[in-house]
Design an enzyme around this catalytic site. Sequence first.
Site, short mmCIF file in Angstrom:
data_model
loop_
_atom_site.label_atom_id
_atom_site.label_comp_id
_atom_site.label_asym_id
_atom_site.label_seq_id
_atom_site.Cartn_x
_atom_site.Cartn_y
_atom_site.Cartn_z
N TYR A 1 21.86 24.41 24.81
CA TYR A 1 20.88 25.19 25.04
C TYR A 1 20.85 25.84 23.95
CZ TYR A 1 19.94 27.29 29.19
OH TYR A 1 19.87 27.64 30.35
N GLU B 1 20.24 29.46 23.12
CA GLU B 1 19.78 31.33 23.38
C GLU B 1 20.51 31.77 21.18
OE1 GLU B 1 21.45 32.99 26.46
OE2 GLU B 1 20.67 31.52 27.81
N ASP C 1 -4.27 36.75 20.77
CA ASP C 1 -4.29 36.07 21.17
C ASP C 1 -6.01 34.91 20.89
OD1 ASP C 1 -3.83 34.45 23.40
OD2 ASP C 1 -4.11 35.43 24.99
N THR D 1 -0.86 29.40 21.98
CA THR D 1 -0.76 28.48 22.80
C THR D 1 -1.31 27.43 21.79
OG1 THR D 1 -2.78 27.16 23.73
CG2 THR D 1 -1.38 28.19 25.14
N LYS E 1 -4.03 23.69 22.92
CA LYS E 1 -5.14 22.89 23.20
C LYS E 1 -5.74 22.64 22.07
CE LYS E 1 -5.28 27.94 25.66
NZ LYS E 1 -4.59 27.28 26.79
N ARG F 1 2.22 21.29 24.92
CA ARG F 1 2.35 22.22 25.96
C ARG F 1 3.36 23.51 24.94
NH1 ARG F 1 -1.42 21.44 29.32
NH2 ARG F 1 -0.97 23.77 29.86
#
Length: 487
Positions: free
Chosen positions: A75, A77, A252, A281, A284, A290
């Site tokens: 974790y 954060e 984007d 992203t 692609k 991903r």
Amino acid sequence: MTATSAPGQGAEYAATASEAYQAALRVIESVEPRIADATRKELADQRDSLKLIASENYASPAVLLTMGTWFSDKYAEGTIGHRFYAACQNVDTVEALAAEHARELFGAQYAYAQPHSGIDANLVAYWAILATKVEAPGLAEMGAKHINDLSEADWEKLRAKLGNQRLLGMSLDTGGHLTHGFRPNISGKMFHQRQYGTDPTTGFLDYDAVAASAREFKPLVLVAGYSAYPRRVNFAKMREIADEVGAVLMVDMAHFAGLVAGKVFTGDEDPVPHAHVVTTTTHKSLRGPRGGLVLATEEFAPAVDKGCPMVLGGPLSHVMAAKAVALAEARQPEFRTYAQAVADNAQALADGFVKRDAGLVTGGTDNHLVLLDVTSFGLTGRQAESALLDAGIVTNRNAIPADPNGAWYTSGIRFGSPALTTRGFGADEFDRVADLVVEVLENTQPAAGPNGPSKAKYTIADGVAARVHAAAAELLDANPLYPGLTL
Ligand code: PLP
């Protein structure tokens, strides 16, 4: 290794990757053999199909292996050097490297590597824009430093203001994305939204119409970028429009980030020098894991850096590590060769369709994707997609502008060149792909339905699917996926 294939695919690299995967699969097999089987089968299926889905690619074994580590268990954060959990020093290294590679690759002032996906990257960007342009001035007006210091009444006023902003983005049927203000998506609920489209005659983006709409609607956010528009965008012009109406320009570039990284899109076509915030992203055309990224100017960087806790929870540190590896790959000179080949191959595919009289939205392409209007074959997109799949050709159906068949059945098939270019396909192979696609579609008919021709059912002339499948297999065998990798 060809110049366009994923890096490191030499014999020694492939042998090492084979050992790694064989060992990993034995470990998985000892716990849940069905998952090991599905994993082997997925590779076999990907190896055996002509993958033309414009949003997919094949990441390198280095990228894929990086995701399978103990960073998954951590974790973290917060942000680099400022975490809400202890013992995050190695995550700091990973996130800082991913951000550094992204900044260097794209020439950005600031990069944020935490978004888990493209949709998350867009949400982080929207809220960073709202925080900078609405929340911060609202707080100053109310004489407070932090939202927690506001009275209930003032907080309600500020919340109402945050929820009362406007966004102008490209419509879904002309190639925009559902996160650009489509009502069923949260972006269309958060903002008052209006959409711009393309010229109904040419199919090209009409900058005068975008400007007219922006002048009338006065959006806080102007969104540029697409998932099914087969042409380049002039981001300098979009910035001029944004500046004229006092909007923030968000681009984007999820689909074409690889073409930006590979310097196919430069000058006015490179969004980074023109936009206030750029999202993407990483999986692609960029050929990474991903995930998502946000790039921003210094003005918006502090708000983007608060993506957690604003929108995100704990980052996927194992995926950030893989982003760092993929971005390092994209900084190699070979990636430019790859990106240029992606554009050249899309062009070859479009030319192949045009010379066989198949109708294309905008008549062609100058990016990585081609949008075929299948009404010229008397089919819906759904029928065409299924018939092509029967012949081993993997695509996805897509709406075309003012689509008579709606967003479910559609009238288009979207093709993309990034994945097969990674396999080493060149212009001749893409021309042959166009030939095979046309052969399938010319031999497919809608089946009869209760009220006329069905929109989903179809028949293919005997022997066509098998013949095309065999021809596709020849192309695939000549350009193997992960050559030398054995499981
Ligand atoms: N933005 C654009 C332009 C896209 O095409 C996509 C994915 O198709 C996304 C955002 C969302 O990406 P993800 O599926 O990673 O959430």
